[in-house]
Scaffold this motif. Structure first.
Motif, mmCIF file in Angstrom:
data_model
loop_
_atom_site.group_PDB
_atom_site.id
_atom_site.type_symbol
_atom_site.label_atom_id
_atom_site.label_comp_id
_atom_site.label_asym_id
_atom_site.label_seq_id
_atom_site.Cartn_x
_atom_site.Cartn_y
_atom_site.Cartn_z
ATOM 1 N N MET A 39 0.827 -1.205 0.000
ATOM 2 C CA MET A 39 0.000 0.000 0.000
ATOM 3 C C MET A 39 0.865 1.260 0.000
ATOM 4 S SD MET A 39 -2.761 -0.847 2.929
ATOM 5 C CE MET A 39 -3.882 -2.206 2.848
ATOM 6 N N SER A 40 0.230 2.358 -0.375
ATOM 7 C CA SER A 40 0.914 3.655 -0.260
ATOM 8 C C SER A 40 0.877 4.097 1.198
ATOM 9 C CB SER A 40 0.224 4.696 -1.144
ATOM 10 O OG SER A 40 -1.057 4.994 -0.621
ATOM 11 N N SER A 41 1.691 5.081 1.536
ATOM 12 C CA SER A 41 1.765 5.531 2.932
ATOM 13 C C SER A 41 0.437 6.122 3.406
ATOM 14 C CB SER A 41 2.896 6.536 3.110
ATOM 15 O OG SER A 41 2.735 7.622 2.227
ATOM 16 N N THR A 42 -0.291 6.798 2.535
ATOM 17 C CA THR A 42 -1.595 7.351 2.909
ATOM 18 C C THR A 42 -2.592 6.244 3.218
ATOM 19 O OG1 THR A 42 -1.171 9.230 1.443
ATOM 20 C CG2 THR A 42 -3.441 8.898 2.172
ATOM 21 N N THR A 43 -2.582 5.212 2.413
ATOM 22 C CA THR A 43 -3.494 4.090 2.629
ATOM 23 C C THR A 43 -3.149 3.353 3.916
ATOM 24 O OG1 THR A 43 -3.587 3.851 0.217
ATOM 25 C CG2 THR A 43 -4.528 2.077 1.520
ATOM 26 N N VAL A 44 -1.877 3.237 4.245
ATOM 27 C CA VAL A 44 -1.461 2.594 5.488
ATOM 28 C C VAL A 44 -1.969 3.388 6.687
ATOM 29 C CG1 VAL A 44 0.517 1.975 6.922
ATOM 30 C CG2 VAL A 44 0.549 1.456 4.489
ATOM 31 N N ILE A 45 -1.889 4.709 6.611
ATOM 32 C CA ILE A 45 -2.379 5.558 7.703
ATOM 33 C C ILE A 45 -3.887 5.398 7.853
ATOM 34 C CG2 ILE A 45 -2.696 7.948 8.463
ATOM 35 C CD1 ILE A 45 0.074 8.510 7.211
ATOM 36 N N ILE A 46 -4.610 5.376 6.749
ATOM 37 C CA ILE A 46 -6.064 5.190 6.802
ATOM 38 C C ILE A 46 -6.393 3.816 7.391
ATOM 39 C CG2 ILE A 46 -8.146 4.914 5.390
ATOM 40 C CD1 ILE A 46 -6.938 7.099 3.541
ATOM 41 N N MET A 47 -5.667 2.781 6.969
ATOM 42 C CA MET A 47 -5.890 1.448 7.518
ATOM 43 C C MET A 47 -5.619 1.440 9.022
ATOM 44 S SD MET A 47 -4.089 -2.210 6.570
ATOM 45 C CE MET A 47 -2.498 -1.733 7.222
ATOM 46 N N ASN A 48 -4.587 2.122 9.456
ATOM 47 C CA ASN A 48 -4.258 2.207 10.873
ATOM 48 C C ASN A 48 -5.370 2.891 11.661
ATOM 49 O OD1 ASN A 48 -2.886 2.027 13.258
ATOM 50 N ND2 ASN A 48 -1.313 3.508 12.717
ATOM 51 N N ILE A 49 -5.927 3.949 11.105
ATOM 52 C CA ILE A 49 -7.028 4.655 11.765
ATOM 53 C C ILE A 49 -8.252 3.746 11.875
ATOM 54 C CG2 ILE A 49 -8.680 6.563 11.503
ATOM 55 C CD1 ILE A 49 -6.320 8.164 10.270
ATOM 56 N N VAL A 50 -8.575 3.048 10.801
ATOM 57 C CA VAL A 50 -9.727 2.141 10.811
ATOM 58 C C VAL A 50 -9.533 1.033 11.847
ATOM 59 C CG1 VAL A 50 -10.988 0.431 9.437
ATOM 60 C CG2 VAL A 50 -10.413 2.642 8.446
ATOM 61 N N ILE A 51 -8.355 0.432 11.882
ATOM 62 C CA ILE A 51 -8.080 -0.635 12.849
ATOM 63 C C ILE A 51 -8.164 -0.094 14.276
ATOM 64 C CG2 ILE A 51 -6.272 -2.164 13.726
ATOM 65 C CD1 ILE A 51 -5.415 -2.585 10.794
ATOM 66 N N THR A 52 -7.669 1.106 14.496
ATOM 67 C CA THR A 52 -7.722 1.711 15.829
ATOM 68 C C THR A 52 -9.162 1.963 16.267
ATOM 69 O OG1 THR A 52 -5.564 2.745 15.496
ATOM 70 C CG2 THR A 52 -6.954 3.663 17.230
ATOM 71 N N VAL A 53 -9.987 2.492 15.374
ATOM 72 C CA VAL A 53 -11.393 2.753 15.708
ATOM 73 C C VAL A 53 -12.114 1.449 16.025
ATOM 74 C CG1 VAL A 53 -13.606 3.557 14.754
ATOM 75 C CG2 VAL A 53 -11.540 4.921 14.443
ATOM 76 N N ILE A 54 -11.896 0.433 15.207
ATOM 77 C CA ILE A 54 -12.524 -0.869 15.459
ATOM 78 C C ILE A 54 -12.050 -1.441 16.796
ATOM 79 C CG2 ILE A 54 -12.638 -3.266 14.661
ATOM 80 C CD1 ILE A 54 -12.563 -2.136 11.777
ATOM 81 N N SER A 55 -10.770 -1.301 17.091
ATOM 82 C CA SER A 55 -10.216 -1.815 18.349
ATOM 83 C C SER A 55 -10.823 -1.113 19.558
ATOM 84 C CB SER A 55 -8.701 -1.639 18.374
ATOM 85 O OG SER A 55 -8.108 -2.359 17.327
ATOM 86 N N VAL A 56 -10.973 0.198 19.471
ATOM 87 C CA VAL A 56 -11.569 0.947 20.585
ATOM 88 C C VAL A 56 -13.031 0.537 20.786
ATOM 89 C CG1 VAL A 56 -12.290 3.263 21.321
ATOM 90 C CG2 VAL A 56 -9.989 2.889 20.420
ATOM 91 N N LEU A 57 -13.774 0.391 19.703
ATOM 92 C CA LEU A 57 -15.173 -0.032 19.821
ATOM 93 C C LEU A 57 -15.287 -1.433 20.423
ATOM 94 C CD1 LEU A 57 -16.624 1.326 16.452
ATOM 95 C CD2 LEU A 57 -16.958 2.252 18.759
ATOM 96 N N LEU A 58 -14.437 -2.353 19.987
ATOM 97 C CA LEU A 58 -14.453 -3.701 20.557
ATOM 98 C C LEU A 58 -14.052 -3.696 22.028
ATOM 99 C CD1 LEU A 58 -12.952 -5.826 17.647
ATOM 100 C CD2 LEU A 58 -15.282 -5.911 18.531
ATOM 101 N N ALA A 59 -13.077 -2.861 22.391
ATOM 102 C CA ALA A 59 -12.658 -2.768 23.795
ATOM 103 C C ALA A 59 -13.788 -2.228 24.665
ATOM 104 C CB ALA A 59 -11.418 -1.886 23.921
ATOM 105 N N LEU A 60 -14.511 -1.232 24.170
ATOM 106 C CA LEU A 60 -15.653 -0.707 24.920
ATOM 107 C C LEU A 60 -16.737 -1.765 25.091
ATOM 108 C CD1 LEU A 60 -15.953 2.856 23.358
ATOM 109 C CD2 LEU A 60 -15.232 2.282 25.685
ATOM 110 N N PHE A 61 -17.015 -2.504 24.035
ATOM 111 C CA PHE A 61 -18.012 -3.578 24.099
ATOM 112 C C PHE A 61 -17.603 -4.641 25.115
ATOM 113 C CE2 PHE A 61 -19.380 -7.795 22.633
ATOM 114 C CZ PHE A 61 -20.754 -7.634 22.756
ATOM 115 N N VAL A 62 -16.361 -5.070 25.054
ATOM 116 C CA VAL A 62 -15.872 -6.089 25.995
ATOM 117 C C VAL A 62 -15.926 -5.557 27.428
ATOM 118 C CG1 VAL A 62 -13.812 -7.362 26.726
ATOM 119 C CG2 VAL A 62 -14.456 -7.316 24.322
ATOM 120 N N ASN A 63 -15.551 -4.311 27.620
ATOM 121 C CA ASN A 63 -15.582 -3.716 28.952
ATOM 122 C C ASN A 63 -17.002 -3.695 29.510
ATOM 123 O OD1 ASN A 63 -14.651 -2.480 31.265
ATOM 124 N ND2 ASN A 63 -14.622 -0.448 30.361
ATOM 125 N N LEU A 64 -17.964 -3.309 28.699
ATOM 126 C CA LEU A 64 -19.358 -3.290 29.145
ATOM 127 C C LEU A 64 -19.869 -4.691 29.465
ATOM 128 C CD1 LEU A 64 -20.842 -0.652 26.673
ATOM 129 C CD2 LEU A 64 -20.439 -0.365 29.115
#
Length: 74
Positions: A39-64
């Motif tokens: 991937m290009s560097s911009t696409t890697v950053i976007i992928m990183n943001i998407v993975i981070t958002v999904i991870s935070v949402l899953l962590a909140l769900f697990v915590n609840l």
């Protein structure tokens, strides 16, 4: 977090849980790095943001859910 939470819920199979989490982590690291290499560097950053958002949402769900499970067991 995953290992500690699941070990707390299933204390009799701590070794199995730790092994499965480590295997899953290794597979994810290999897969993500393989994808990022093509991937290009911009696409890697976007992928990183998407993975981070999904991870935070899953962590909140697990915590609840964990909080509800612990409160019902007392």
């Amino acid at each position: 977090m995953a290992t500690a939470t699941v070990n707390d819920l299933f204390p009799k199979i701590k070794g199995t849980i730790t092994s499965l989490v480590m295997i899953a982590s290794s597979l994810c690291n290999y897969t993500i790095l393989s994808l990022a290499a093509n991937m290009s560097s911009t696409t890697v950053i976007i992928m990183n943001i998407v993975i981070t958002v999904i991870s935070v949402l899953l962590a909140l769900f697990v915590n609840l859910r964990y909080g509800k499970l612990v409160n019902t067991q007392k």
